[in-house]
Design a protein around this motif. Sequence first.
Motif, mmCIF file in Angstrom:
data_model
loop_
_atom_site.group_PDB
_atom_site.id
_atom_site.type_symbol
_atom_site.label_atom_id
_atom_site.label_comp_id
_atom_site.label_asym_id
_atom_site.label_seq_id
_atom_site.Cartn_x
_atom_site.Cartn_y
_atom_site.Cartn_z
ATOM 1 N N LEU A 198 0.732 -1.132 0.032
ATOM 2 C CA LEU A 198 0.098 -0.026 0.111
ATOM 3 C C LEU A 198 0.686 1.345 0.171
ATOM 4 N N MET A 199 1.947 1.032 0.563
ATOM 5 C CA MET A 199 2.759 2.588 0.526
ATOM 6 C C MET A 199 3.971 2.350 -0.112
ATOM 7 N N ASN A 200 3.811 1.513 -1.450
ATOM 8 C CA ASN A 200 4.789 1.536 -2.380
ATOM 9 C C ASN A 200 5.001 3.059 -2.959
ATOM 10 N N SER A 201 6.363 3.235 -3.008
ATOM 11 C CA SER A 201 6.692 4.780 -3.459
ATOM 12 C C SER A 201 7.048 4.702 -4.803
ATOM 13 N N ALA A 202 6.744 3.725 -5.401
ATOM 14 C CA ALA A 202 7.244 3.680 -6.971
ATOM 15 C C ALA A 202 6.208 4.738 -7.839
ATOM 16 N N ALA A 203 6.663 5.312 -8.676
ATOM 17 C CA ALA A 203 6.074 6.087 -9.627
ATOM 18 C C ALA A 203 5.905 5.776 -11.096
ATOM 19 N N GLY A 204 5.241 6.683 -11.975
ATOM 20 C CA GLY A 204 5.147 6.456 -13.295
ATOM 21 C C GLY A 204 4.143 5.126 -13.469
ATOM 22 N N SER A 205 4.849 4.161 -14.537
ATOM 23 C CA SER A 205 3.921 3.146 -14.799
ATOM 24 C C SER A 205 3.909 2.088 -13.709
ATOM 25 N N ARG A 206 4.793 2.351 -12.842
ATOM 26 C CA ARG A 206 4.955 1.123 -11.440
ATOM 27 C C ARG A 206 4.083 1.632 -10.310
ATOM 28 N N ILE A 207 3.656 2.814 -10.546
ATOM 29 C CA ILE A 207 2.544 3.547 -9.357
ATOM 30 C C ILE A 207 1.696 2.219 -8.877
ATOM 31 N N SER A 208 1.506 2.016 -7.550
ATOM 32 C CA SER A 208 0.523 1.091 -7.210
ATOM 33 C C SER A 208 0.176 1.700 -5.715
ATOM 34 N N GLY A 209 -0.961 0.784 -4.874
ATOM 35 C CA GLY A 209 -1.133 0.999 -3.449
ATOM 36 C C GLY A 209 -1.904 2.459 -3.408
ATOM 37 N N LEU A 210 -1.624 3.012 -2.406
ATOM 38 C CA LEU A 210 -2.373 4.269 -2.000
ATOM 39 C C LEU A 210 -1.841 5.492 -2.962
ATOM 40 N N ASN A 211 -0.712 5.482 -3.552
ATOM 41 C CA ASN A 211 -0.393 6.498 -4.394
ATOM 42 C C ASN A 211 -1.178 6.465 -5.647
ATOM 43 N N LEU A 212 -1.397 5.089 -6.178
ATOM 44 C CA LEU A 212 -2.300 4.988 -7.454
ATOM 45 C C LEU A 212 -3.717 5.323 -7.125
ATOM 46 N N LEU A 213 -4.199 5.069 -6.018
ATOM 47 C CA LEU A 213 -5.737 5.647 -5.464
ATOM 48 C C LEU A 213 -5.395 7.180 -5.563
ATOM 49 N N PHE A 214 -4.632 7.835 -4.954
ATOM 50 C CA PHE A 214 -4.687 9.396 -4.998
ATOM 51 C C PHE A 214 -4.554 9.924 -6.324
ATOM 52 N N GLN A 215 -3.559 9.308 -7.065
ATOM 53 C CA GLN A 215 -3.531 9.567 -8.486
ATOM 54 C C GLN A 215 -4.947 9.599 -9.391
ATOM 55 N N ASN A 216 -5.703 8.536 -9.255
ATOM 56 C CA ASN A 216 -6.953 8.201 -9.940
ATOM 57 C C ASN A 216 -8.141 9.240 -9.182
ATOM 58 N N LEU A 217 -7.827 9.573 -8.157
ATOM 59 C CA LEU A 217 -8.685 10.368 -7.480
ATOM 60 C C LEU A 217 -8.252 12.011 -7.828
ATOM 61 N N GLY A 218 -7.162 12.252 -8.223
ATOM 62 C CA GLY A 218 -6.891 13.634 -8.547
ATOM 63 C C GLY A 218 -6.127 14.188 -7.512
ATOM 64 N N LEU A 219 -5.615 13.703 -6.375
ATOM 65 C CA LEU A 219 -4.994 14.060 -5.386
ATOM 66 C C LEU A 219 -3.568 13.820 -5.376
ATOM 67 N N ASP A 220 -3.009 14.325 -6.536
ATOM 68 C CA ASP A 220 -1.659 14.204 -6.700
ATOM 69 C C ASP A 220 -0.750 14.603 -5.587
ATOM 70 N N PHE A 221 -1.245 15.648 -4.648
ATOM 71 C CA PHE A 221 -0.565 16.334 -3.825
ATOM 72 C C PHE A 221 -0.272 15.331 -2.568
ATOM 73 N N LEU A 222 -1.028 14.429 -2.514
ATOM 74 C CA LEU A 222 -1.068 13.395 -1.211
ATOM 75 C C LEU A 222 -0.031 12.390 -1.549
ATOM 76 N N ILE A 223 0.481 12.047 -2.897
ATOM 77 C CA ILE A 223 1.436 10.946 -3.342
ATOM 78 C C ILE A 223 2.572 11.346 -2.416
ATOM 79 N N SER A 224 3.259 10.321 -2.010
ATOM 80 C CA SER A 224 4.401 10.222 -1.038
ATOM 81 C C SER A 224 5.479 9.281 -1.312
ATOM 82 N N ARG A 225 6.491 9.256 -0.786
ATOM 83 C CA ARG A 225 7.442 8.189 -0.637
ATOM 84 C C ARG A 225 7.496 7.293 0.315
ATOM 85 N N TRP A 226 6.103 7.642 1.593
ATOM 86 C CA TRP A 226 5.972 7.127 2.701
ATOM 87 C C TRP A 226 7.329 6.682 3.490
ATOM 88 N N HIS A 227 7.362 5.353 3.701
ATOM 89 C CA HIS A 227 8.511 5.071 4.684
ATOM 90 C C HIS A 227 9.795 5.223 4.049
#
Length: 314
Positions: free
Chosen positions: A143-172
């Motif tokens: 869920l806290m996968n920090s990958a970006a681009g085509s490998r984005i997943s987890g919560l970052n992917l959810l934020f991207q799909n919801l248009g909440l890019d400012f919440l995308i984080s590197r997490w741990h």
Amino acid sequence: MSVTQLSPAAVAATRRPRRTFDRDRFLAVALAAPSILATAIFVYGFIGWSVRVSLSKWTGLIADYSFVGLDHYIGLLDDGRFQIDIRNTAIFTVLFLTSCLAIGLFLAVLLDQRLKGENLFRSIYMFPMAISFIVTGVVWRWLMNSAAGSRISGLNLLFQNLGLDFLISRWHLTDPPWGIAFVVLPAVWQMSGFTMALYLGGLRAISEDLREAARVDGASELQTYRYIILPLLQPVTLSAVIILGHISLKIFDLIVAISQNNIALDVPGVYMWRTTFDGNNYGQGAAIGIIMLVTVALLIVPYLIYSMRTEAEQ
């Protein structure tokens, strides 16, 4: 000499009943003896053995009990990795305790309103406790996968799909020391339901007459909770702090599942494991374990003393 001529002490001795075999007491001692013996050997005996190893020169697979005194403990004070462990433990403990207590109390207050579906919500909140920390860590690492681009997943992917890019984080993987703060999220998710159950039990134990009396006196709901409910919940809060603090100080499996040898997220439990079983430095590993034991004891022993004094006063 007649009985009337005997001294009072002699008369009392003649009337003293004979001591008989107390079968119930013997059975109670016999049943408790195996547990006492096992605790003495496998808890206190092993603690004593660990203290002895921590004072020895044991490095490698062959035991070496040569006495080196407090060298391992002194060495840990200058160990940069151990200093990172202490810092991470402090950050983790503070955030973990405050978050679990706040969320648990909030959920307990909501459920205490006797809403429909209370049993369902209580089960949902308690469900994470049925999962081990290692499973929680594996899931939240994804869920806290920090990958970006085509490998984005987890919560970052959810934020991207919801248009909440400012919440995308590197997490741990955030720069130290705040990467450990994100590891608190799965721990809070798992243990806040337990804290809720403690507070809910405390709320249900408070008489409704006290609340009614406060309302009759003109107190608002907020004032009722501030001046009546929360003070009465202090024993519950103390118990929750002891249990959660004990968990945070010896956390291991959650960190291992998420960090994957990331030293920036290291804690004493992980360092002890790496030192002892990967580095075969049993003396230093035992020293780390004893330091963890003393830290936990400093939290629990005062609580036990307080509990015994409270029971004695009652």
